[in-house]
Write an enzyme that holds these catalytic residues in place. Structure first.
Site, mmCIF file in Angstrom:
data_model
loop_
_atom_site.group_PDB
_atom_site.id
_atom_site.type_symbol
_atom_site.label_atom_id
_atom_site.label_comp_id
_atom_site.label_asym_id
_atom_site.label_seq_id
_atom_site.Cartn_x
_atom_site.Cartn_y
_atom_site.Cartn_z
ATOM 1 N N THR A 165 0.832 -1.195 0.000
ATOM 2 C CA THR A 165 0.000 0.000 0.000
ATOM 3 C C THR A 165 0.873 1.254 0.000
ATOM 4 O OG1 THR A 165 -0.194 0.222 2.419
ATOM 5 C CG2 THR A 165 -1.736 -1.275 1.309
ATOM 6 N N GLY A 166 0.350 2.302 -0.623
ATOM 7 C CA GLY A 166 1.105 3.551 -0.702
ATOM 8 C C GLY A 166 2.454 3.366 -1.359
ATOM 9 N N SER A 167 2.454 2.678 -2.515
ATOM 10 C CA SER A 167 3.730 2.263 -3.119
ATOM 11 C C SER A 167 4.122 3.048 -4.367
ATOM 12 C CB SER A 167 3.697 0.770 -3.435
ATOM 13 O OG SER A 167 2.504 0.386 -4.080
ATOM 14 N N THR A 168 3.574 4.239 -4.544
ATOM 15 C CA THR A 168 3.965 5.036 -5.711
ATOM 16 C C THR A 168 5.212 5.869 -5.450
ATOM 17 O OG1 THR A 168 2.502 6.872 -5.069
ATOM 18 C CG2 THR A 168 1.584 5.183 -6.554
ATOM 19 N N GLY B 130 8.609 6.758 -2.235
ATOM 20 C CA GLY B 130 9.211 6.562 -0.926
ATOM 21 C C GLY B 130 9.480 5.123 -0.543
ATOM 22 N N GLY C 198 7.402 2.727 0.329
ATOM 23 C CA GLY C 198 6.532 1.765 -0.341
ATOM 24 C C GLY C 198 7.016 1.414 -1.724
ATOM 25 N N SER D 29 7.155 2.910 12.963
ATOM 26 C CA SER D 29 8.153 3.977 12.955
ATOM 27 C C SER D 29 8.790 4.061 14.327
ATOM 28 C CB SER D 29 7.467 5.302 12.615
ATOM 29 O OG SER D 29 8.266 6.409 12.967
ATOM 30 N N TYR E 198 0.836 11.495 14.882
ATOM 31 C CA TYR E 198 1.490 10.481 14.053
ATOM 32 C C TYR E 198 2.028 9.341 14.922
ATOM 33 C CZ TYR E 198 5.147 8.373 11.128
ATOM 34 O OH TYR E 198 5.955 7.494 10.453
#
Length: 264
Positions: A13-16, A18, A20, A141, A154
């Site tokens: 997920t969120g792999s477009t 950074g 990911g 994190s 966060y």
């Protein structure tokens, strides 16, 4: 160590961009059929082109959808009905004065960073347990353990992911499915560059700005630099492999020694 995950399917997920993106490339290089996820079709298509170029693999799936919503999750599940490896990397972050974070922002952070992962685990875990093999990895994190005063909202979500991982690992006990969280330290991504600039200003060259950030805001780091996304990906690929079959319910650190503790 040669890691071969041929025949496996993964959703990152969120792999477009950074971390990911680096994970998607790392898994593709290991022979995995990778579903690349993002909110927009154009960004997903662009990321898939870059994954092909960087990994040499053309075995990719477009998984377009905003996983912070039930509708977006449904779209992703339609595109990728079953996976062997689930990497919940999607997350947002930013600095904010603690007393100025309103209810809506607290909810937004929880829905994006935590609930998106829970939705997908609920959807994919049953078939994994039926097959007797699966890997679920939740990107946490250092902020889960060392809560930054400027990022309480966060840090809360990343602490929650540690609990989510441990709890679902118990649900999957004895099935051949492992569930772990990865505690990533301060990492060099585009978003982090923006965050560094917020804290140290725009005037300094990047290398100087990075050093200033680490000295003033992340002095606990033992490597005294930002971690590269590929370094996070190396641990994720290992945990997705058969070599990590006895590692579950854990919070594994790739933090540059940032967390000042023997255990997380």
């Amino acid at each position: 160590m040669q890691i071969d995950l041929s025949g496996r399917t993964a959703l990152v997920t969120g792999s477009t961009q950074g971390i990911g993106y680096a994970i998607a490339v790392g898994l593709a290089r290991a022979g995995v059929r990778v579903a690349v996820n993002g909110r927009g079709a154009e960004r997903v298509t662009d990321a898939m082109d870059r994954v092909r170029a960087d990994s040499g693999s053309d075995d990719l799936i477009a998984a377009v959808g905003d996983l912070a919503s039930e509708e977006g999750a449904a779209a992703v599940l339609e595109a990728v009905p079953t996976v062997d490896i689930l990497v919940n990397n999607l997350g947002i972050f930013g600095s904010a004065a603690p007393l100025e974070i309103d209810d809506a922002e607290w909810r937004r952070y929880f829905e994006v960073n935590v609930l998106s992962a829970v939705r997908l685990i609920r959807a994919y875990l049953p078939a994994m347990t039926e097959r007797g093999w699966g890997r679920i990895l939740n990107l946490a994190s250092d902020s889960a353990v060392v809560i930054p005063s400027e990022m309480i909202h966060y840090g809360m979500t990343k602490t929650a992911l540690l609990a989510v991982s441990r709890g679902f690992a118990k649900e999957a006990a004895g099935t051949g499915v492992t569930v772990n969280s990865v505690i990533a330290g301060p990492t060099h991504t585009g978003g982090v560059e923006d965050f560094v600039r917020e804290l140290v200003g725009e005037e300094m060259p990047w290398e100087e700005a990075q050093r200033e950030f680490m000295i003033k805001h992340r002095p606990q780091s033992l490597i005294q630099r930002l971690i590269e996304p590929e370094e996070i990906a190396h641990l994720v690929v290992y945990l997705a492999s058969t070599y990590a079959s006895a590692t579950t319910g854990g919070a594994l650190r790739v933090d540059g020694g940032y967390v000042d503790s023997i255990l997380p």
